[in-house]
Design a protein around this motif. Structure first.
Motif, PDB file in Angstrom:
ATOM      1  N   GLU A  94       0.852  -1.193   0.000  1.00  0.00           N
ATOM      2  CA  GLU A  94       0.000   0.000   0.000  1.00  0.00           C
ATOM      3  C   GLU A  94       0.886   1.240   0.000  1.00  0.00           C
ATOM      4  OE1 GLU A  94      -3.859  -1.646   2.530  1.00  0.00           O
ATOM      5  OE2 GLU A  94      -2.252  -0.580   3.575  1.00  0.00           O
ATOM      6  N   THR A 107      -0.366   4.208   0.776  1.00  0.00           N
ATOM      7  CA  THR A 107      -0.891   4.888   1.955  1.00  0.00           C
ATOM      8  C   THR A 107      -1.597   3.848   2.815  1.00  0.00           C
ATOM      9  OG1 THR A 107      -1.234   6.936   0.703  1.00  0.00           O
ATOM     10  CG2 THR A 107      -2.416   6.717   2.802  1.00  0.00           C
ATOM     11  N   TYR A 108      -1.346   3.893   4.126  1.00  0.00           N
ATOM     12  CA  TYR A 108      -1.904   2.861   4.999  1.00  0.00           C
ATOM     13  C   TYR A 108      -3.425   2.751   4.860  1.00  0.00           C
ATOM     14  CZ  TYR A 108      -3.159   0.048   8.980  1.00  0.00           C
ATOM     15  OH  TYR A 108      -3.690  -0.947   9.770  1.00  0.00           O
ATOM     16  N   ALA A 145       6.102  -0.903   4.580  1.00  0.00           N
ATOM     17  CA  ALA A 145       4.740  -0.710   4.082  1.00  0.00           C
ATOM     18  C   ALA A 145       3.798  -1.771   4.624  1.00  0.00           C
ATOM     19  CB  ALA A 145       4.718  -0.738   2.551  1.00  0.00           C
ATOM     20  N   SER A 146       2.536  -1.426   4.611  1.00  0.00           N
ATOM     21  CA  SER A 146       1.472  -2.394   4.883  1.00  0.00           C
ATOM     22  C   SER A 146       1.031  -2.997   3.546  1.00  0.00           C
ATOM     23  CB  SER A 146       0.300  -1.700   5.577  1.00  0.00           C
ATOM     24  OG  SER A 146      -0.104  -0.550   4.837  1.00  0.00           O
ATOM     25  N   GLY A 199      -4.523  -2.601   5.087  1.00  0.00           N
ATOM     26  CA  GLY A 199      -3.717  -2.284   6.263  1.00  0.00           C
ATOM     27  C   GLY A 199      -3.136  -3.505   6.933  1.00  0.00           C
ATOM     28  N   VAL A 227      -0.355  -5.844   8.238  1.00  0.00           N
ATOM     29  CA  VAL A 227       1.022  -5.619   8.701  1.00  0.00           C
ATOM     30  C   VAL A 227       1.635  -6.958   9.096  1.00  0.00           C
ATOM     31  CG1 VAL A 227       2.472  -4.438  10.391  1.00  0.00           C
ATOM     32  CG2 VAL A 227       0.400  -3.320   9.528  1.00  0.00           C
ATOM     33  N   GLN A 287      -6.145  -3.518   9.232  1.00  0.00           N
ATOM     34  CA  GLN A 287      -7.093  -2.447   9.523  1.00  0.00           C
ATOM     35  C   GLN A 287      -8.534  -2.924   9.376  1.00  0.00           C
ATOM     36  OE1 GLN A 287      -8.217   0.555   6.592  1.00  0.00           O
ATOM     37  NE2 GLN A 287      -7.297   2.105   7.927  1.00  0.00           N
ATOM     38  N   GLY A 300      -2.571   3.556  11.165  1.00  0.00           N
ATOM     39  CA  GLY A 300      -1.161   3.334  10.874  1.00  0.00           C
ATOM     40  C   GLY A 300      -0.655   2.173  11.709  1.00  0.00           C
TER      41      GLY A 300
END
Length: 387
Positions: free
Chosen positions: A11, A13-14, A193-194, A210, A212, A235, A297
């Protein structure tokens, strides 16, 4: 589940989905899952005049993923495997250096120092740096992956350089033996990054954002292909994934097995039957502040742990046991595969092994060692290479 197609990408952006393509395909094993609780409803603790539950409340969204697979190298030197998003973002960094050099000796012009099992001059250093792996095809010893620990000036001018490698080769290379750059995965202070992970089945699809990599593990078996797995928090998960990439383009068709594997502990090759490396990243999601319903995040909340496990048949060979009893740090090198483009190698420069329990069986007995990979200069507990 037998016809599921899985994809993964970094990603930018998270928690924001990218656009998945056919080349983001990653092969998964049974056990793949993305779990989510979008509301996390809880019972109200208040009391009433009767023993009924009247109210329930919503809590912050949680999700997690688990992704197991067979470790397929691409089959081509310097071509990344399809599960690179998990490897890179579970360790921290990846380098991929393409060079084709040869070993120099006193017979070269100008003359170089005689090669040893740990130091020798090469014709071209390219973009290689300390910590990168190289594939050395030695006339005596065959293809061996080693890691560069120092680079110094050679007698000849650049790009010729004198490199020091670890662990020591089985034999010193000779003039014109080949030295090639390869793919090296390295640990880093922060994970870059995620991930966006999606799965498409016959009748439905789902996508995790998101994601991780908190835990990354490699299991090597003397009679099996390497199995890898990545897991961690996420996420969210949606029940309807983005547009199906439709085609599934994975790389690699012939993963090496333990039949071509071998573990070195210190300077000795040991007869072992299982070997594993587990990276515990101690990652957490940033989901604590007021005003948010899901993570925004991720961060590292504690020290990273890199754990090792070695299983051997109990015999009169007590070399590993002696190291464990003396609490002596030792070097581990595992290599699986002999064909260029299909070699997996792990290197841990400082491992402390615990003394195993001893069984009492009427059949063959095993010794199972657990240990910790320690840092030397920092972010160097373990390296992974594809060569």
């Amino acid at each position: 589940g037998r016809v599921v197609r899985t994809y993964a990408m970094e990603e930018s952006t998270y928690g924001t989905a990218g656009v998945l393509a056919a080349t983001d395909a990653v092969r998964a094993l049974s056990g793949f899952a993305i779990n989510s609780n979008p509301r996390n409803r809880v019972d109200s603790p208040e009391r009433h005049t009767y023993p009924s539950q009247i109210y329930r409340f919503t809590r912050k969204r949680t999700a997690s993923f688990n992704f197991p697979g067979i470790f397929y190298p691409s089959g081509t030197l310097n071509t990344l495997p399809d599960h690179t998003p998990f490897l890179k973002n579970g360790m921290g960094a990846v380098t991929n250096v393409t060079i084709a050099a040869t070993v120099l000796t006193a017979a070269s012009t100008p003359a170089e120092a005689a090669p040893t099992t740990t130091a020798f001059a090469i014709t071209d250093i390219g973009a290689l740096v300390v910590g990168d792996a190289v594939l050395i095809n030695a006339t005596t010893g065959g293809r061996q992956v080693r890691w560069i620990t120092a680079i110094a000036a050679a007698a000849g001018v650049a790009p010729k350089k004198l490199i020091t490698v670890a662990p020591a080769l089985s034999n010193a290379p000779i003039l014109s033996d080949s030295v090639k750059g390869c793919i090296t995965y390295k640990l880093a202070t922060a994970l870059p990054a995620s991930l966006d992970i999606a799965a498409y089945l016959t009748s439905h699809s789902f996508e995790g954002l998101g994601c991780v990599v908190d835990n990354l593990k490699f299991n090597f078996d003397s009679n099996d292909e390497c199995r890898w797995s990545a897991s961690g928090p996420a996420q969210t998960r949606s029940r309807n994934a983005q547009a199906d990439p439709a085609t599934f383009t994975a790389v690699g068709t012939t993963p090496p097995s333990g039949l071509t594997g071998g573990l070195r502990v210190g300077a000795a090759a040991e007869e072992t039957v299982k070997f594993s490396i587990e990276i515990q990243n101690a990652m957490a999601l940033d989901d604590k502040p007021f005003g948010i319903s899901q993570a925004q995040g991720f961060y590292r909340r504690g020290k990273r742990k890199v754990l090792v496990s070695i299983d051997e048949v109990q015999s009169n060979d007590v070399s590993i046991l002696t190291l464990a009893e003396d609490t002596t740090d030792t070097v581990l090198l595992y290599q699986q595969g002999l064909t260029e483009g299909s070699i997996i190698a792990c290197y841990a420069p400082a491992v402390e092994l615990d003394v195993p329990d001893f069984g009492d069986s009427d059949e063959e007995m095993m010794r199972s060692y657990k240990g910790v990979c320690k840092g030397v200069a920092g972010n160097d507990e373990v390296y992974l290479s594809l060569a």
